[in-house]
Each structure stands twice: as C-alpha cells, then as structure tokens.
Design an enzyme around this catalytic site. Structure first.
Site, short mmCIF file in Angstrom:
data_model
loop_
_atom_site.label_atom_id
_atom_site.label_comp_id
_atom_site.label_asym_id
_atom_site.label_seq_id
_atom_site.Cartn_x
_atom_site.Cartn_y
_atom_site.Cartn_z
CE LYS A 67 -9.28 -13.34 -3.42
NZ LYS A 67 -9.15 -13.41 -2.01
CE LYS A 84 -13.33 -4.10 0.56
NZ LYS A 84 -14.09 -4.08 1.67
CE LYS A 132 -3.97 -1.87 2.07
NZ LYS A 132 -4.99 -1.69 3.39
#
Ligand code: TRP
Length: 336
Positions: A199, A202, A113
């Site tokens: 995958k 979201k 991140k």
C-alpha cells in the site's frame, strides 16, 4: 430526520498522499451531507512515537487546511483538535482502569510497532487503543470509518464499551454506545509507486513511493517518470503478474473520473511511454484545485483558528456530557 453521526481521526504526521485521498478523504467528502460528521486531528496519538515538538502545531494546522481544501463542508462536519478537548485524556484514564492489560499487549499494531522500535517503547504506545476508544465513545457515533489496519482497534472499542456497560450500567440503560464500522467503498486501494504489492504509505522512507497531495507539478512528473513498471506492452487491469500496471491504471481511472471499461479500452495497446504523460496530466489536474484551496486557507490564519474554535466548542459539549455520565456511573462525586 436525524442524521447518523460519523467520527474519525487522523494523525498530524505529514505526507498526506493520493492513497489517503482516494481511499478515505474523497469518499468522506462525497458522502458528507448524509451524515453528521466529526473529524479531528489526533495529536495526542502523534506523541506515542518519537515526535518533533517544533512540527506538531504546524502539522496540525496543515492537516486542518488539507481537510478544508479537500472539500469538507463546515455545515456537515465538525473539525477539531483532539488535545483541545481534555475529555479525551480524562476518559482514557477511566477506561484504562477497566481494560485488561493483556487486551492491549495482544493488539497487532502495538506488537508490530514495538518490534520496530525495539527498546524505545513508551506506555502511550501500549495505551494508544484506549485513547482511540475514548475518542470514539465520547461522541457516541453510529459509525466509524476504518481501514483494515484500524479494524482491531474498533473491535477493542466495542469490547471496552461492553465491559463498561456490563460492570457499571443498568442493562436497559447502557452508558456507552457501541460503534459500527463504516466499510470504505471499494476501488480505492492505492499501492506504492515503488512496489505494486504494498500500500502507498506515509511512513515509507522513500518519498518516491507516493504522490503527496501537496507535491508540485514537477515533482509529480518526476515521480511518475521514475515509478516502477514492467517491460510488457499493452496495459491491463487485474493481471496478478502485473501489480504496478493494475495500480497505475486504477490511479488513472480514479483521477480522470473514467470508468474501468473505458480505461481498459483506451490503454489496451499502450506502452508506458504513452501512458505516463497521461497519468501525469490527470494527476496534476486533479490535485490543482486542492492545492490552490490549501494555499488560500493557510494564508488566512484567522479563519483557520475560528474553524477550530467553533469545532472545539461543539465537540466539547458532547464529550463532556458523556464524560459526566461515565463518572457518575463509576460513582464519582460531582465537583461542587
Ligand atoms: N488510530 C487512527 C489512525 O492512525 C487515528 C485515530 C485516532 C482514529 N482516534 C481515532 C480513527 C478514532 C478513528 C476514530 O489511523
């Protein structure tokens, strides 16, 4: 018989999709009566990345509405909001002071991140795993269901608990309980509609890559029409050259509630033009009861509030008890 306690949190960031449902929520619901479940909205974690204050409350309620719509039963599950129980923040501070900085700097998710965000990295992002450890340790759960991406956070939680017990508790009377991972049942790895090797996520910028639980039927139809396939006729599972094919058949199998053998036989001679309407139909049908229940729950704000009020009361009693044990072990005076 005392049921084992299971705890998990989900961030209120919207876009709950089929991957979340088939990978986690559905299994949780199916097994909920075996366990004493604690499920919370991780709204303190939600501000470790830039967030919109105007959306936080609505997203929190919406997530609780979805939990209920997906079939969480309040007789087995305690649902609450992380920020409503101040012990989460307080234990985080206490555990911060026993957590070596390099443990946090080495966390994979932090590094990923931080690289993505460049300059804009706040201390909360680094501290995220300690807050998560606090979430867990406060409730002394037996098990924590974790996906691949959260495994390292659970290991860190165990490391922190061990270190605390070692430094501040009697060896025969540990204060913090080491949680075990609950391995999520197989067969529910849902991949992106745009790329069968990644995958469903979201955070994917393209909404066409996922089917959200609240997508209306037209949107589901559109997304399935547009999703990535291949030019081969005859649809099969497990061909490494055809990840999209495997993913769409898997989705069909799970949503239709059919066995793999049945789907393999049904689809072996099909082309996409024949298969896609079938997948569309079962997807819409599987989501309809969830969407209807969601609407009913969201229309009853008073009910939603009462769920969160009793959730908080139950959670707080347990959390404060652990917090007090930790403070006593650290040598704090008791407030008079
Ligand atoms: N970090 C988790 C996620 O993003 C959410 C979470 C926060 C959590 N606290 C937790 C999960 C405690 C399990 C237990 O998926």
């Amino acid at each position: 018989m005392v049921r084992q306690r299971v705890l998990s949190g989900v961030q209120p960031t919207g876009n709950y999709h089929l991957g979340n449902y088939l990978g986690a929520i559905r299994n949780w619901v199916a097994g909920q009566s075996q366990y004493d479940n604690f499920l919370f909205v991780a709204d303190l974690h939600a501000i470790t990345v830039p967030h919109d204050p105007k959306r936080l409350a609505a997203d929190t309620y919406s997530l609780v509405g979805l939990y209920l719509a997906c079939g969480l039963d309040l007789k087995d599950s305690t649902i609450f909001v992380q920020s409503h129980v101040s012990a989460h923040s307080e234990l985080t501070w206490l555990l911060n002071c026993i957590t070596p900085l390099n443990w946090l700097e080495d966390m994979i998710q932090f590094r990923e991140k931080a690289i993505k965000q460049g300059e804009n990295v706040n201390t909360g992002l680094l501290d995220y795993p300690v807050l998560m450890a606090s979430d867990i340790l406060l409730y002394k759960p037996d098990k924590v269901p974790v996906g691949e991406d959260q495994k390292q956070h659970l290991e860190l939680t165990r490391d922190i608990a061990n270190r605390f017990n070692h430094q501040f508790a009697h060896p025969k009377q540990p204060v913090l309980k080491l949680p075990e991972p609950l391995i999520i049942a197989e067969g529910a790895r849902v991949m992106s509609l745009a790329d069968g090797t990644r995958k469903m996520s979201k955070s994917d910028p393209s909404d066409l890559s996922r089917i959200n639980l609240l997508d209306p039927p037209e949107q589901i139809e559109y997304k399935i029409k547009r999703c990535k396939t291949d030019p081969i006729r005859g649809l099969v599972f497990d061909d490494p050259e055809r990840p999209e094919c495997n993913n769409l058949l898997t989705l069909y199998m799970l949503l239709a509630g059919k066995t793999k053998t049945a789907v393999a036989a049904e689809c072996q001679d099909m082309g996409w033009g024949q298969f896609k309407p079938l997948l569309t139909e079962v997807t819409i049908a599987a989501l309809k009861p969830i969407q209807d229940k969601y609407q009913a729950v969201m229309d009853d704000q008073g009910y939603l509030e009462s769920v969160l009020r009793s959730g908080r009361q139950k959670a707080e009693a347990i959390a404060n008890d652990t917090l007090n044990q930790v403070k006593a072990a650290l040598g704090y005076t008791v407030p008079l």
